[in-house]
Write an enzyme that holds these catalytic residues in place. Sequence first.
Site: not given
Length: 700
Positions: A116, A200, A275, A292, A294, A352
Amino acid sequence: MFSKILIANRGEIACRVIGTAKRMGIKTVAVYSDADARAPHVRMADESVRLGPAPASESYLKAELIIDACKATGAEAVHPGYGFLSERTSFAEALKAAGIAFIGPPPNAIAAMGDKIESKKLARDAGVNVVPGYLGDIATTDEPVRIAADIGFPVMMKASAGGGGKGMRLAYSEQDVREGFEATKREGLASFGDDRVFIEKFIESPRHIEIQVLGDQHGNIVYLGERECSIQRRHQKVVEEAPSPFVTPEMRKAMGEQAVALARAVGYFSAGTVELIVSGADPTGKSFYFLEMNTRLQVEHPVTEEVTGLDLVEQMIRVAAGEKLGFTQDEVRLDGWSVETRVYAEDPYRGFLPSTGRLVRYQPPPTCRHPREGGGPSSEASFAHGGKELDPRLRGNDASARENDEVRTRVDDGVFEGGEVSMFYDPMIAKLITWGLTREAAIDAQVEALDGFDIQGIGHNVDFLSALMQHPRFRSGNITTGFIAEEYPEGFTGAPTDEALTADLSAIAALIASVHERRASLIDGLLNGPVSVNEDHIVRLDGGAEHRVHFELDKVVVDGAEPQVLDADYEPGQRLVRARIGNRQRTVLVAKDGRSWKMTTRGATHRVTVMTPLVAELARHMIEKVPPDLSKFLIAPMPGLLTRLDVNVGDKVEAGQPVAVVEAMKMENILRAEKSATVKSTPVSAGESLSVDQVIVEFE
């Protein structure tokens, strides 16, 4: 074209690839771990090869075993799916050295985009917008504190090799950086074998939008529109759609051209996704930045397939075999709208928490199609544009050709009834994809289809997904990556229920009770004589308000309202009930729960009790059972591994203090003290496996 390919993956994506390969006339080889010996992808393939024990590190992540399987079966190419080895440069290189084709991009492109930090530098050099941040190596904990202060809070800390929501921490303060930096390093090392972290700027009101690119080995690269992936929980995508309600044609063109420029800069071919993070606060839509790339097929690729008519798996196979794309950017059209929701094995009613175990019952919506059964994502016909006949692989791009197809429902899954959702792998059960001529139609189709799922044995998030689809803010398109945290700050308790739904549930419950009464009345030799069938019932929903239901022939009256025609077929033992009440169609999942019923529809599960008027009167005098006091215990909220225990007997803890860390589904979960207390005992130790509700710490 290849005659036989091996799929180096499992679950729904392995089934998805095998389905397309079958349609193309290509033989397939499945690989499996001991946990997947009876899995659908193994049964679907022409051949199968055992890799090893259940842990991925001993099976699906062993490249040498995949190559051995290729040699043993004569497979000429490998499709990696997503996850596992799909973005490992070393795997692609090892296949190349063995003379086996990799159905994906070239190794140098995987290497360039897999880091990345380096990928952001490449993107910047290719003229792609990048997020302000620090891309150098960070060694000590003090460094990120200084860097974050220089960038300006809030900041995002990310594992350099991260993905899938793992290895990410948002920090609003120096304390957040100190707590989160080491956790991010640990997650990066555990999940990706790389503990490097970069920082970032966190974009305010962010939307997560990605561009699908597709290139061949002859220098042709196109972009296939965008996907909106902003509905996320803990950086894990939950809902995706194509196109985005935020993106204008001008934005799409600008984003797409930058994505193609980046792909061209690294010599990319096959399917890939760029992305982007987009500032929702900028009404011009010009504030979009590279996150990034993919270098694989994305989980959410079906929504792009549904609006373009392309089978992306087929395209990847053809490109790997050396074929040209057969169409240009000008010939790519977006038709209608598609939405995908991810059905996970997690319990939204319990924060969750991951849920593992046996799928005692699994029935997807009955009006759906499975690509794994051999059908492509769209019609086999080829359509004309402007008098020009397109390549047969570019299907479904003419709305007029599908004008009679108002909605479509598709389920991509890789589980089966009686199978197990394992703690070793991703908790996904299925992906539900709907297509409609409009966004509203696609969303409405989601709500209808979600009502049709019948899943029993494990916790799942179907109710939550339905609630999202019905949420006014989601339907308006005004969404950001903070949507779930903002709209459900206290957790999920079920979708709101309006008066019409409450009345309809009462009517359906009373009808079910009448059917059982009628059945009981046919039993001979009852001690108290025949059971009477009541025309009147009192229905109590969720232990609260009561509703009087009265039947008049084929009509039902609820709380004295106007009679409504009730049309429903129900037999004792039936779980999915479809009923029409007046002009409303309802699909309800029903299950006996003691003396009551659990009725699930429209994003909520209700406990429903049906009584005669006399029993209802007497029931009001019953004493409610008081639940036990568990405040003295720290209880495991999920099955998992206790990786850290931060307290000892006699320690005093304060409310909010970290007490233990439990790893489940490859994610670290920090458990904190709910109040100030003293530790009385610690029945378990770090390194032990935990079952759900197991006591970790007892307090004085």
